[in-house]
Scaffold this active site. Structure first.
Site, PDB file in Angstrom:
ATOM      1  CE  LYS A 261      -4.452  -1.498   1.709  1.00 42.02           C
ATOM      2  NZ  LYS A 261      -5.436  -1.462   2.772  1.00 42.02           N
TER       3      LYS A 261
ATOM      4  CE  LYS B 234     -13.446  -2.562  -0.371  1.00 38.80           C
ATOM      5  NZ  LYS B 234     -13.622  -2.272   1.037  1.00 38.80           N
TER       6      LYS B 234
ATOM      7  CE  LYS C 223      -6.101  -7.624  -2.466  1.00 38.30           C
ATOM      8  NZ  LYS C 223      -5.838  -7.117  -1.137  1.00 38.30           N
TER       9      LYS C 223
HETATM   10  P1  TYM Z   1     -11.067  -5.261   3.574  1.00 37.99           P
HETATM   11  O1  TYM Z   1     -12.075  -4.242   3.930  1.00 37.99           O
HETATM   12  O2  TYM Z   1      -9.978  -4.910   2.629  1.00 37.99           O
HETATM   13  O3  TYM Z   1     -11.793  -6.540   2.990  1.00 37.99           O
HETATM   14  C1  TYM Z   1     -12.894  -7.134   3.653  1.00 37.99           C
HETATM   15  C2  TYM Z   1     -12.782  -8.644   3.547  1.00 37.99           C
HETATM   16  O4  TYM Z   1     -12.756  -9.031   2.167  1.00 37.99           O
HETATM   17  C3  TYM Z   1     -11.641  -9.875   1.921  1.00 37.99           C
HETATM   18  N1  TYM Z   1     -11.174  -9.638   0.542  1.00 37.99           N
HETATM   19  C4  TYM Z   1     -11.083 -10.588  -0.389  1.00 37.99           C
HETATM   20  N2  TYM Z   1     -11.360 -11.914  -0.365  1.00 37.99           N
HETATM   21  C5  TYM Z   1     -11.174 -12.609  -1.510  1.00 37.99           C
HETATM   22  N3  TYM Z   1     -10.719 -12.062  -2.660  1.00 37.99           N
HETATM   23  C6  TYM Z   1     -10.427 -10.742  -2.734  1.00 37.99           C
HETATM   24  N4  TYM Z   1      -9.997 -10.211  -3.878  1.00 37.99           N
HETATM   25  C7  TYM Z   1     -10.606  -9.949  -1.571  1.00 37.99           C
HETATM   26  N5  TYM Z   1     -10.418  -8.624  -1.288  1.00 37.99           N
HETATM   27  C8  TYM Z   1     -10.773  -8.468  -0.002  1.00 37.99           C
HETATM   28  C9  TYM Z   1     -10.604  -9.456   2.955  1.00 37.99           C
HETATM   29  O5  TYM Z   1      -9.652 -10.466   3.172  1.00 37.99           O
HETATM   30  C10 TYM Z   1     -11.477  -9.196   4.162  1.00 37.99           C
HETATM   31  O6  TYM Z   1     -11.740 -10.388   4.872  1.00 37.99           O
HETATM   32  N6  TYM Z   1      -8.050  -5.335   7.568  1.00 37.99           N
HETATM   33  C11 TYM Z   1      -9.305  -5.800   7.044  1.00 37.99           C
HETATM   34  C12 TYM Z   1     -10.503  -5.346   7.863  1.00 37.99           C
HETATM   35  C13 TYM Z   1     -10.409  -5.644   9.314  1.00 37.99           C
HETATM   36  C14 TYM Z   1     -10.609  -6.886   9.943  1.00 37.99           C
HETATM   37  C15 TYM Z   1     -10.471  -6.629  11.341  1.00 37.99           C
HETATM   38  C16 TYM Z   1     -10.866  -8.181   9.480  1.00 37.99           C
HETATM   39  C17 TYM Z   1     -10.190  -4.710  10.294  1.00 37.99           C
HETATM   40  N7  TYM Z   1     -10.220  -5.301  11.497  1.00 37.99           N
HETATM   41  C18 TYM Z   1     -10.582  -7.674  12.274  1.00 37.99           C
HETATM   42  C19 TYM Z   1     -10.995  -9.207  10.437  1.00 37.99           C
HETATM   43  C20 TYM Z   1     -10.836  -8.938  11.802  1.00 37.99           C
HETATM   44  C21 TYM Z   1      -9.481  -5.245   5.640  1.00 37.99           C
HETATM   45  O7  TYM Z   1      -8.893  -4.281   5.263  1.00 37.99           O
HETATM   46  O8  TYM Z   1     -10.434  -5.889   4.907  1.00 37.99           O
END
Ligand code: TYM
Length: 346
Positions: A126, A212, A209
């Site tokens: 990032k 967004k 991947k």
């Molecule tokens: P975030 O908001 O980027 O994504 C949310 C969830 O979607 C999954 N994900 C994917 N899974 C499969 N293929 C993809 N291309 C893909 N892109 C995203 C992510 O793995 C995630 O599960 N840090 C985390 C949010 C978070 C969190 C937490 C998660 C904050 N605190 C505590 C679990 C527990 C994040 O940025 O997810």
């Protein structure tokens, strides 16, 4: 010794089995978020006490327009409910409404080591070349994530594969905290990561991947996309000139084809091998035609429900408010235990 072991074991078993996961309210949700994470929350809520969090404090590690952030928060809460998370079974809430996340986060900042953070590949990706100029929050982000999990003593964390390293860091923090303060306060959280759908790839480049932040809108299908947009995006998805291969071995060298079949199998909840068998040797147009129908059938009702929910501000606000009250009830108890264990409580 046996007595001591039994005591530790019984303590270990005494943790409530609890699920927590979070999703960032940044720029809408795509089918990667849905298939890799949100869809898998649904069956878990039947089995475990579950908390699903709109992680707005994570979102602001990169600048967000305040008005858009508000709308995006509503959209994530609506997506949770529209996908099947039942507010009467699970706790749906907004991270910044429960201040214990940030309070625990400071304590964990003092437990985690800089060397551990320096290994985080997501930060490296990032921040890129701009490393000196990104927010400090982006760097310490994984500690806030550990705090999200630990403040509820969560035992299970369903996520996509890109979060695996952050989960490993959380486990290191749990171990160090318990050791440093000679307590058994936090359970070791287990990641729940789907086998294939945990990493849905871009429709334009099977090596990247689905994300967004990708510049091309054609790289991802959003939960809010119209039937027409879904159809266009799948039609335009990158594929090979030759037909689908005859063997899985050959398929492994064709990431885009692999990805389309993965999306198919995840939406249909049908074994990957069976889906592959059905399309092996066939033209991509056959696969795409069926996939368009499946994605439209699955996303359509979610989109409709999301529109309905986001228009009903009061309903969403009530759910988030009661969710944060329930969440805070758990979190404040755990924070108290942490303050007791660390000598912060006077
Ligand atoms: P975030 O908001 O980027 O994504 C949310 C969830 O979607 C999954 N994900 C994917 N899974 C499969 N293929 C993809 N291309 C893909 N892109 C995203 C992510 O793995 C995630 O599960 N840090 C985390 C949010 C978070 C969190 C937490 C998660 C904050 N605190 C505590 C679990 C527990 C994040 O940025 O997810």
């Amino acid at each position: 010794l046996l007595k001591k072991c039994l005591k530790i074991m019984s303590k270990k078993d005494s943790f409530v089995q609890r699920v927590l996961s979070g999703v960032q309210p940044t720029g809408g949700l795509h089918i990667g978020n849905y298939l890799g994470a949100i869809k898998n929350f649904i069956p878990l809520q039947e089995k475990y006490e579950s908390l699903f969090c709109v992680v707005d404090l994570h979102a602001i590690t990169v600048w967000q327009d305040p008005n858009e952030l508000l709308l995006n928060k509503r959209e994530v809460a609506a997506a949770f409910i529209a996908s099947g998370i039942d507010p009467s079974k699970s706790i749906i809430f907004n991270q910044s409404n429960v201040p214990e996340h940030t309070q625990l986060s400071w304590v964990l900042n003092c437990v985690a080591r800089i060397g551990w953070l320096n290994r985080m590949t997501q930060f490296k990706d990032k921040a890129g070349k701009n490393r000196e100029n990104v927010s400090v929050g982006l760097y310490t982000y994984p500690i806030l994530m550990a705090s999200d999990i630990m403040i509820y003593k969560a035992t299970h964390v369903p996520v996509g594969e890109d979060q695996k390293q952050h989960l490993e860091l959380t486990r290191d923090i749990v171990l160090k905290f318990n050791n440093d303060f000679k307590v058994n306060l936090f359970p070791m959280p287990e990641p729940i990561i789907m086998e294939k759908a945990a990493r849905i790839m871009s429709l334009r480049d099977g090596a990247k991947k689905m994300s967004k932040s990708d510049a091309s809108e054609y790289s991802r299908i959003m939960l809010t996309d119209s039937d027409d947009e879904i159809s266009k995006k799948i039609k335009k998805a990158k594929t090979d000139a030759k037909p689908l291969p005859d063997t899985i071995k050959e398929l492994e060298r064709m990431p885009e084809a692999n990805n389309l079949l993965t999306i198919f199998s995840a939406f249909e909840e049908e074994k990957f091998d069976l889906v592959f068998k059905r399309y092996q040797g066939k033209n991509f147009s056959d696969l795409k035609k069926d996939l368009i129908e499946i994605v439209i059938n699955k996303i359509g009702p979610i989109r409709q429900e999301m529109i309905k929910l986001t228009n009903d501000e009061k309903y969403l606000e009530d759910i988030l408010k009661s969710g944060s009250e329930k969440a805070e009830h758990i979190a404040s108890g755990v924070l108290k235990e942490v303050y007791d264990a660390t000598g912060l409580k006077f």
